[in-house]
Design an enzyme around this catalytic site. Structure first.
Site, PDB file in Angstrom:
ATOM      1  N   VAL A  62      11.887 -13.044   1.127  1.00 16.45           N
ATOM      2  CA  VAL A  62      12.618 -13.276  -0.144  1.00 16.45           C
ATOM      3  C   VAL A  62      13.607 -12.134  -0.184  1.00 16.45           C
ATOM      4  O   VAL A  62      13.081 -11.243  -0.404  1.00 16.45           O
ATOM      5  CB  VAL A  62      11.581 -13.664  -1.228  1.00 16.45           C
ATOM      6  CG1 VAL A  62      12.699 -13.813  -2.635  1.00 16.45           C
ATOM      7  CG2 VAL A  62      10.954 -14.751  -1.036  1.00 16.45           C
ATOM      8  N   HIS A  72       1.493 -12.014   5.185  1.00 15.36           N
ATOM      9  CA  HIS A  72       1.425 -10.495   4.942  1.00 15.36           C
ATOM     10  C   HIS A  72       2.709 -10.121   5.359  1.00 15.36           C
ATOM     11  O   HIS A  72       2.878  -8.724   5.968  1.00 15.36           O
ATOM     12  CB  HIS A  72       0.143 -10.110   5.738  1.00 15.36           C
ATOM     13  CG  HIS A  72      -0.503  -8.967   5.136  1.00 15.36           C
ATOM     14  ND1 HIS A  72      -1.678  -8.935   4.656  1.00 15.36           N
ATOM     15  CD2 HIS A  72      -0.059  -7.550   5.106  1.00 15.36           C
ATOM     16  CE1 HIS A  72      -2.167  -7.623   4.520  1.00 15.36           C
ATOM     17  NE2 HIS A  72      -0.927  -6.778   4.668  1.00 15.36           N
ATOM     18  N   LYS A 113      -4.802 -14.698  -1.593  1.00 19.67           N
ATOM     19  CA  LYS A 113      -3.644 -14.234  -0.880  1.00 19.67           C
ATOM     20  C   LYS A 113      -3.694 -14.410   0.481  1.00 19.67           C
ATOM     21  O   LYS A 113      -4.413 -13.559   1.073  1.00 19.67           O
ATOM     22  CB  LYS A 113      -3.351 -13.064  -1.184  1.00 19.67           C
ATOM     23  CG  LYS A 113      -2.097 -12.397  -0.758  1.00 19.67           C
ATOM     24  CD  LYS A 113      -1.390 -10.959  -1.369  1.00 19.67           C
ATOM     25  CE  LYS A 113      -0.189 -10.479  -0.722  1.00 19.67           C
ATOM     26  NZ  LYS A 113      -0.326  -9.839   0.735  1.00 19.67           N
ATOM     27  N   GLY A 142       7.775  -7.966  -1.039  1.00 22.55           N
ATOM     28  CA  GLY A 142       7.073  -6.841  -0.658  1.00 22.55           C
ATOM     29  C   GLY A 142       8.079  -5.627  -0.350  1.00 22.55           C
ATOM     30  O   GLY A 142       8.478  -4.661  -1.190  1.00 22.55           O
ATOM     31  N   ARG A 143       8.614  -5.878   0.851  1.00 23.14           N
ATOM     32  CA  ARG A 143       9.642  -4.428   1.222  1.00 23.14           C
ATOM     33  C   ARG A 143      10.635  -4.035   0.298  1.00 23.14           C
ATOM     34  O   ARG A 143      11.148  -2.993   0.188  1.00 23.14           O
ATOM     35  CB  ARG A 143      10.104  -4.772   2.781  1.00 23.14           C
ATOM     36  CG  ARG A 143       8.894  -4.816   3.670  1.00 23.14           C
ATOM     37  CD  ARG A 143       9.504  -5.267   5.092  1.00 23.14           C
ATOM     38  NE  ARG A 143       8.225  -5.295   5.990  1.00 23.14           N
ATOM     39  CZ  ARG A 143       7.713  -6.262   6.294  1.00 23.14           C
ATOM     40  NH1 ARG A 143       8.007  -7.536   5.536  1.00 23.14           N
ATOM     41  NH2 ARG A 143       6.827  -6.566   7.265  1.00 23.14           N
ATOM     42  N   ARG A 171       2.798  -9.332   9.395  1.00 18.96           N
ATOM     43  CA  ARG A 171       2.197  -8.044   9.549  1.00 18.96           C
ATOM     44  C   ARG A 171       0.914  -8.327  10.223  1.00 18.96           C
ATOM     45  O   ARG A 171       0.203  -7.431  10.874  1.00 18.96           O
ATOM     46  CB  ARG A 171       2.143  -6.788   8.327  1.00 18.96           C
ATOM     47  CG  ARG A 171       3.426  -6.451   8.198  1.00 18.96           C
ATOM     48  CD  ARG A 171       3.180  -5.708   6.658  1.00 18.96           C
ATOM     49  NE  ARG A 171       2.797  -4.741   6.775  1.00 18.96           N
ATOM     50  CZ  ARG A 171       3.194  -3.369   6.938  1.00 18.96           C
ATOM     51  NH1 ARG A 171       4.215  -3.383   7.380  1.00 18.96           N
ATOM     52  NH2 ARG A 171       2.607  -2.250   6.795  1.00 18.96           N
ATOM     53  N   GLY A 196       7.322 -13.186   1.259  1.00 17.94           N
ATOM     54  CA  GLY A 196       7.704 -13.204   2.787  1.00 17.94           C
ATOM     55  C   GLY A 196       9.075 -13.729   2.760  1.00 17.94           C
ATOM     56  O   GLY A 196       9.517 -14.829   2.749  1.00 17.94           O
ATOM     57  N   SER A 209      -1.428  -2.940  -4.940  1.00 20.91           N
ATOM     58  CA  SER A 209      -2.492  -2.781  -3.947  1.00 20.91           C
ATOM     59  C   SER A 209      -3.915  -2.072  -4.022  1.00 20.91           C
ATOM     60  O   SER A 209      -3.934  -1.068  -4.922  1.00 20.91           O
ATOM     61  CB  SER A 209      -1.712  -2.033  -2.593  1.00 20.91           C
ATOM     62  OG  SER A 209      -2.786  -1.835  -1.721  1.00 20.91           O
ATOM     63  N   ALA A 247       0.904  -1.165  -0.103  1.00 23.29           N
ATOM     64  CA  ALA A 247       0.053  -0.102   0.035  1.00 23.29           C
ATOM     65  C   ALA A 247       1.045   1.217   0.080  1.00 23.29           C
ATOM     66  O   ALA A 247       2.189   1.265   0.465  1.00 23.29           O
ATOM     67  CB  ALA A 247      -0.915  -0.094   1.233  1.00 23.29           C
ATOM     68  N   TYR A 251      -9.031  -5.630  -1.700  1.00 21.06           N
ATOM     69  CA  TYR A 251      -9.684  -5.879  -0.384  1.00 21.06           C
ATOM     70  C   TYR A 251     -11.288  -5.906  -0.409  1.00 21.06           C
ATOM     71  O   TYR A 251     -11.579  -4.757  -1.382  1.00 21.06           O
ATOM     72  CB  TYR A 251      -9.195  -4.638   0.592  1.00 21.06           C
ATOM     73  CG  TYR A 251      -7.605  -4.886   0.999  1.00 21.06           C
ATOM     74  CD1 TYR A 251      -7.742  -5.999   2.016  1.00 21.06           C
ATOM     75  CD2 TYR A 251      -6.688  -4.073   0.941  1.00 21.06           C
ATOM     76  CE1 TYR A 251      -6.282  -6.166   2.584  1.00 21.06           C
ATOM     77  CE2 TYR A 251      -5.384  -4.244   1.736  1.00 21.06           C
ATOM     78  CZ  TYR A 251      -5.286  -5.237   2.242  1.00 21.06           C
ATOM     79  OH  TYR A 251      -4.098  -5.672   3.053  1.00 21.06           O
ATOM     80  N   THR A 268      -6.891 -10.528  -0.813  1.00 19.71           N
ATOM     81  CA  THR A 268      -6.267 -10.763   0.466  1.00 19.71           C
ATOM     82  C   THR A 268      -7.123 -11.159   1.668  1.00 19.71           C
ATOM     83  O   THR A 268      -8.151 -10.348   1.645  1.00 19.71           O
ATOM     84  CB  THR A 268      -5.359  -9.618   0.821  1.00 19.71           C
ATOM     85  OG1 THR A 268      -4.846  -9.010  -0.359  1.00 19.71           O
ATOM     86  CG2 THR A 268      -4.761  -9.345   2.123  1.00 19.71           C
TER      87      THR A 268
HETATM   88  C1  FMN Z   1       4.417  -1.432   3.848  1.00 25.14           C
HETATM   89  C2  FMN Z   1       3.511  -2.665   3.434  1.00 25.14           C
HETATM   90  C3  FMN Z   1       2.172  -2.681   2.854  1.00 25.14           C
HETATM   91  C4  FMN Z   1       1.574  -3.511   2.349  1.00 25.14           C
HETATM   92  N1  FMN Z   1       0.413  -3.522   1.959  1.00 25.14           N
HETATM   93  C5  FMN Z   1      -0.396  -4.672   1.498  1.00 25.14           C
HETATM   94  C6  FMN Z   1      -1.427  -4.354   0.870  1.00 25.14           C
HETATM   95  O1  FMN Z   1      -2.209  -3.354   0.774  1.00 25.14           O
HETATM   96  N2  FMN Z   1      -2.255  -5.381   0.399  1.00 25.14           N
HETATM   97  C7  FMN Z   1      -1.781  -6.700   0.716  1.00 25.14           C
HETATM   98  O2  FMN Z   1      -2.417  -7.698   0.377  1.00 25.14           O
HETATM   99  N3  FMN Z   1      -0.701  -7.060   1.035  1.00 25.14           N
HETATM  100  C8  FMN Z   1      -0.114  -5.839   1.576  1.00 25.14           C
HETATM  101  N4  FMN Z   1       1.318  -6.112   2.264  1.00 25.14           N
HETATM  102  C9  FMN Z   1       1.898  -7.476   2.338  1.00 25.14           C
HETATM  103  C10 FMN Z   1       2.870  -7.826   1.187  1.00 25.14           C
HETATM  104  O3  FMN Z   1       1.923  -7.992   0.032  1.00 25.14           O
HETATM  105  C11 FMN Z   1       3.390  -9.196   1.245  1.00 25.14           C
HETATM  106  O4  FMN Z   1       2.703 -10.162   1.384  1.00 25.14           O
HETATM  107  C12 FMN Z   1       4.585  -9.014   2.192  1.00 25.14           C
HETATM  108  O5  FMN Z   1       5.396  -7.632   2.066  1.00 25.14           O
HETATM  109  C13 FMN Z   1       5.825  -9.823   1.920  1.00 25.14           C
HETATM  110  O6  FMN Z   1       6.934 -10.033   2.495  1.00 25.14           O
HETATM  111  P1  FMN Z   1       8.186  -9.155   2.531  1.00 25.14           P
HETATM  112  O7  FMN Z   1       7.911  -7.747   2.762  1.00 25.14           O
HETATM  113  O8  FMN Z   1       9.043  -9.770   3.311  1.00 25.14           O
HETATM  114  O9  FMN Z   1       8.603  -9.441   1.029  1.00 25.14           O
HETATM  115  C14 FMN Z   1       2.105  -5.094   2.531  1.00 25.14           C
HETATM  116  C15 FMN Z   1       3.264  -5.150   3.201  1.00 25.14           C
HETATM  117  C16 FMN Z   1       4.056  -4.084   3.543  1.00 25.14           C
HETATM  118  C17 FMN Z   1       5.331  -4.348   4.078  1.00 25.14           C
HETATM  119  C1  7N5 Z   2      -5.732  -3.279   5.200  1.00 25.32           C
HETATM  120  C2  7N5 Z   2      -4.165  -3.026   5.366  1.00 25.32           C
HETATM  121  C3  7N5 Z   2      -3.650  -2.262   4.147  1.00 25.32           C
HETATM  122  C4  7N5 Z   2      -2.224  -2.124   4.009  1.00 25.32           C
HETATM  123  C5  7N5 Z   2      -1.559  -3.450   4.233  1.00 25.32           C
HETATM  124  O1  7N5 Z   2      -2.056  -4.396   3.864  1.00 25.32           O
HETATM  125  C6  7N5 Z   2      -0.569  -3.446   5.173  1.00 25.32           C
HETATM  126  O2  7N5 Z   2      -0.237  -2.238   5.848  1.00 25.32           O
HETATM  127  O3  7N5 Z   2       0.033  -4.373   5.475  1.00 25.32           O
END
Ligand code: FMN
Ligand code: 7N5
Length: 407
Positions: free
Chosen positions: A331, A296, A272, A351-352, A299, A329, A113, A86, A147, A173
């Protein structure tokens, strides 16, 4: 040796993270880097990869390594893809547009996202600006992460919009009926700066209360920090994001809703947030074409399995059922990609690291993140004796016996 507060010339994803930690402001950095509660799962995601060992094959002519593959029938240059994250404009003003351009250049799959700070239309348009080079295999691929809102009409209208502009799958998700408790965001009273918005909900008929919640947030942030902390205790005791999720996202979401979404769209559905064999089976029954094994990024529910540890049971449960299984997650290295594919994942998502790339240098930073990992993966494939994705198999990986502390 670089000083801890000095930016590095990045040669690994860890270097990009190091640089982002120096340059980003704390509100955004904490939001990006946090896991839920004690962040055990966040750490586990990366550590679990280090408990696996590779079994390389030798003397197999690895002078050419080819990483092309397909995702639900679409050719892409590599099984390294981009998870939805996001609010990417928190990292760089170009945000999602920069990510889309870098993904398109690399002919990799990007999931956008629902909660992007650039609209679904503008993001894919930015990706499409990039001319496709036909001398290398693969095509850019864009999927949309959904979402499910309490307001089903709004959910459906979003689906229609993303269908229209060319997203090729819906990634639903399912691990976020409520937002996990990320302590730093609670302390910081996490806020989206006022010049950014949840761009997908800016249409007239669906002006979402996020704006109102953020407005409240702004009012609070106009007072001094101590008052702000006090106010938070009395008013909400949570980040604006958590409050938004409670107000908008439907916690009653269940398998029937997945079937409903499948009944109103021709786009394939990817679920997801699956971590168990039981749910993998239900996902297949509900019509999903793909499963993204994800916690996630640590998180949501702290203490769940690392994704690489959950992957085998999910794969076993859906074997022979025609469903693709992906993983995200933790990687961070080419060898992580190789290990996930050896266990049976069709692709991995980042992700990050993409956010660290964005913070480092916008589109060029995302390209660098993708390229660094791509090169590491190609090298890992060659050193393990694999010329193409189909060469990677279960015999390339085993559980290690060396304690991580001695590595
Ligand atoms: C800052 C941040 C925002 C995220 N926002 C979303 C999101 O909007 N929707 C979603 O399905 N997952 C979201 N995720 C989860 C990621 O899609 C993903 O599952 C996760 O970051 C993978 O792990 P990694 O960061 O270790 O690669 C978010 C993760 C982070 C770190
Ligand atoms: C509903 C959460 C939106 C952003 C998100 O997925 C996150 O911050 O991990």
């Amino acid at each position: 040796m670089a000083r801890r507060d000095q930016r590095l010339v990045p040669i690994s994803l860890a270097d990009l993270e190091h640089n982002a930690h120096i340059t980003m402001d704390l509100n955004a950095l904490d939001y990006y880097r946090s896991g839920a509660n004690d962040m055990q799962t966040l750490r586990d995601n990366q550590e679990a990869f280090t408990r696996l060992r590779l079994r390389p094959r030798i003397l197999r002519d690895v002078s050419k390594v080819d990483t092309q593959t397909t995702l639900l029938g679409h050719p892409v240059a590599s099984p390294i893809c981009i998870s939805p994250t996001a609010m990417q404009r928190l990292a760089n003003d170009e945000g999602e547009k920069a990510t889309a351009r870098a993904a398109a250049k690399a002919k990799k799959c990007m999931i956008l996202s629902s909660w992007s700070t650039t609209s679904a239309e503008d993001t894919i348009a930015a990706g499409k600006e990039i001319p496709v080079q036909h001398d290398t295999p693969g095509l850019p691929l864009f999927w949309f992460q959904l979402y499910v809102y309490k307001d089903r009409a709004m959910t459906e209208s979003l689906i229609r919009r993303v269908e229209k502009v060319g997203y090729k799958a819906l990634v639903i998700t399912v691990d976020t009926p409520f937002l996990g408790r990320r302590l730093a965001d609670v302390r910081n009273v996490f806020t989206l700066p006022s010049h950014m918005s949840m761009a997908n909900f800016e249409t007239k008929e669906s002006k979402v209360t996020m704006a109102n919640i953020l407005k409240q947030e702004e009012d609070i942030s106009n007072i001094n920090i101590n008052e702000k902390a006090a106010e938070v205790k009395v008013v909400r005791q949570e980040s604006s994001l958590a409050a938004y999720v409670v107000s908008q996202i439907d916690p009653s979401l269940n398998w029937k809703d997945i079937e409903w979404i499948q009944s109103i769209t021709k786009l394939p559905i990817i679920v997801k947030g699956v971590l168990t064999a039981e749910d993998a089976e239900l996902a297949v029954k509900s019509g999903a074409k793909g499963i993204l094994v994800s916690n996630h990024g640590g998180r949501q529910l702290d203490g769940v399995l690392a994704t690489i540890d959950a992957l085998p049971e999910v794969l076993d449960a859906v074997k022979g059922k025609g469903v693709e299984v992906y993983l995200d997650g933790g990687v961070r290295k080419g060898t992580d990609v190789l290990k996930a594919l050896a266990l049976g994942a069709r692709a991995v998502f980042l992700g990050r690291p993409i956010l660290w790339g964005l913070a480092h240098d916008g589109e060029a930073g995302v390209s660098l993140a993708l390229d660094l990992l791509q090169k590491e993966f190609e090298l890992a494939m060659a050193l393990a004796g694999c010329c193409k994705i189909a060469d990677i198999n279960r015999a390339h990986v085993q559980h290690g016996t060396t304690p991580t502390s001695r590595l």
